[in-house]
Design an enzyme around this catalytic site. Structure first.
Site, mmCIF file in Angstrom:
data_model
loop_
_atom_site.group_PDB
_atom_site.id
_atom_site.type_symbol
_atom_site.label_atom_id
_atom_site.label_comp_id
_atom_site.label_asym_id
_atom_site.label_seq_id
_atom_site.Cartn_x
_atom_site.Cartn_y
_atom_site.Cartn_z
ATOM 1 C CB CYS A 1 -67.534 -20.457 38.643
ATOM 2 S SG CYS A 1 -67.553 -18.651 38.603
ATOM 3 C CD GLU B 1 -69.624 -23.815 37.823
ATOM 4 O OE1 GLU B 1 -70.674 -23.226 37.563
ATOM 5 O OE2 GLU B 1 -68.538 -23.532 37.306
#
Length: 367
Positions: free
Chosen positions: A324, A358
């Site tokens: 992330c 992400e």
């Protein structure tokens, strides 16, 4: 972008900018062209948190402008799921007549699912007593009569009152199978359910035909472990948060999966156990030496992998890494690409209209 409006006409441009940025970041690691996975352009976020503003007998949801810090009234929030948007006005309308439920209420948290279940947490700066509980039961029943499949929780300092239970059960279609995931209030879950499905299916596709076992660090509620179990002989997964471990154990049973073992321990502790540095009672009855893990899966927090864990994952022929935070991913890749090459790259638009990205990489050991 404001809380009540989304620049939907700019979606393609912002995704193209992220794609270009990721390619530039990954160029020095000789990564292939990324597969790019689009998000729904609205109603994509399955959880939301709002502060509550009181104006006499009225109250409403607010957020704060990140630059000016000014409060902004939020009656609708197109980032959040349609279920959250339906419940927001219904909940406030039901709260307004009840002083006990309104007083000192400062925040409302929503966690919704694609299966139309939702858990709501009411956060207070006061002690919650029996009168609060009785009125909360009436509030819950009133909203259920309106068609909301709702769980209600009250929180205050060192207090949590759960009227029924503190979780929802999500059901996701993943590569031809329905996967059940118990999601616990105040525990980590993937915020964008549509993107979660695409991440799971990508992970399945790049590990198709795998041999041996899978080791996963930071498994949470088993989100990836359980979906990937069909591609491996066995899965060994670690997680430190007790509610997530309990949810993962439930999910193993609910999905009738017999080849996944969850261990409650930190990734750093597991590294010590694998190296024989320390022995842990939690590993009693688990024969680590019997596992033949050719693939390791990691989905670390934003800080990425610590140096010792990086050295551990380098020992595996294949590394599947969901990140992330591409900046910490790249910091880890500086070491990992000394022994492995990046064979697959994916961009998942988990957080549309924001700077955040992400991504996923598959690394394979150099020959």
């Amino acid at each position: 972008m404001t809380p009540s409006t989304l620049p939907i006409d700019q979606y393609d441009a912002q995704l193209a900018e992220k794609t270009g940025r990721l390619k530039a970041m990954m160029a020095s690691y000789h990564a292939p062209e990324p597969q790019v996975f689009r998000s729904p352009v609205s109603h994509y976020r399955m959880r939301a948190e709002f502060r509550i503003w009181h104006d006499g007998d009225d109250l409403y949801h607010i957020m704060f402008d990140q630059q000016t810090k000014h409060r902004i009234r939020v009656d609708q929030f197109p980032v959040a799921s349609e279920l959250i948007n339906r419940l927001m006005p219904a909940l406030l309308n039901a709260l307004r007549p009840h002083l006990t439920l309104r007083r000192k209420l400062f925040q409302i948290d929503y966690l919704s699912t694609m299966s139309n279940e939702i858990v709501v947490s009411l956060l207070y700066h006061k002690t919650l007593d029996d009168e609060w509980r009785q009125q909360a039961i009436a509030l819950r029943d009133q909203l259920r009569q309106q068609g909301f499949n709702l769980q209600l929780i009250g929180r205050a300092t060192k207090t949590k009152i759960c009227l029924d239970h503190d979780y929802v059960d999500e059901c996701l279609p993943v590569a031809g199978k329905q996967m059940v995931y118990r999601q616990v209030e105040n525990s980590f879950t993937q915020p964008n359910a549509a993107m979660n499905i695409q991440m799971l299916e990508w992970a399945l596709s790049v590990t198709e035909g795998s041999k041996g076992d899978l080791l996963e660090l930071y498994c949470g509620n088993g989100n990836f472990s359980l979906a990937l179990a069909r591609n491996f002989e066995r899965v060994l997964a670690t997680e430190i948060a007790k509610p997530s471990v309990q949810a993962a154990q439930y999910n193993i049973t609910a999905n009738q999966i017999g080849n996944v073992q969850i261990i409650r321990m930190a990734a750093e502790e597991f590294t010590q156990a694998m190296r024989g540095v320390r022995q842990f009672n939690r590993l009693e009855g688990i024969d680590l030496a019997s596992y033949r893990c050719d693939t390791i899966f990691v989905d670390p927090p934003r800080s990425g992998l610590d140096e010792e864990t990086v050295r551990l994952v380098q020992e595996y022929p294949r590394i599947l890494y969901i990140s992330c935070n591409p900046e910490t991913l790249c910091a880890n890749l500086a070491t990992l690409t000394q022994t492995h090459r990046v064979s697959q790259l994916a961009l998942f638009d988990q957080f549309p209209y924001t700077h955040h990205m992400e991504c996923g990489v598959l690394l394979e050991k150099r020959t």
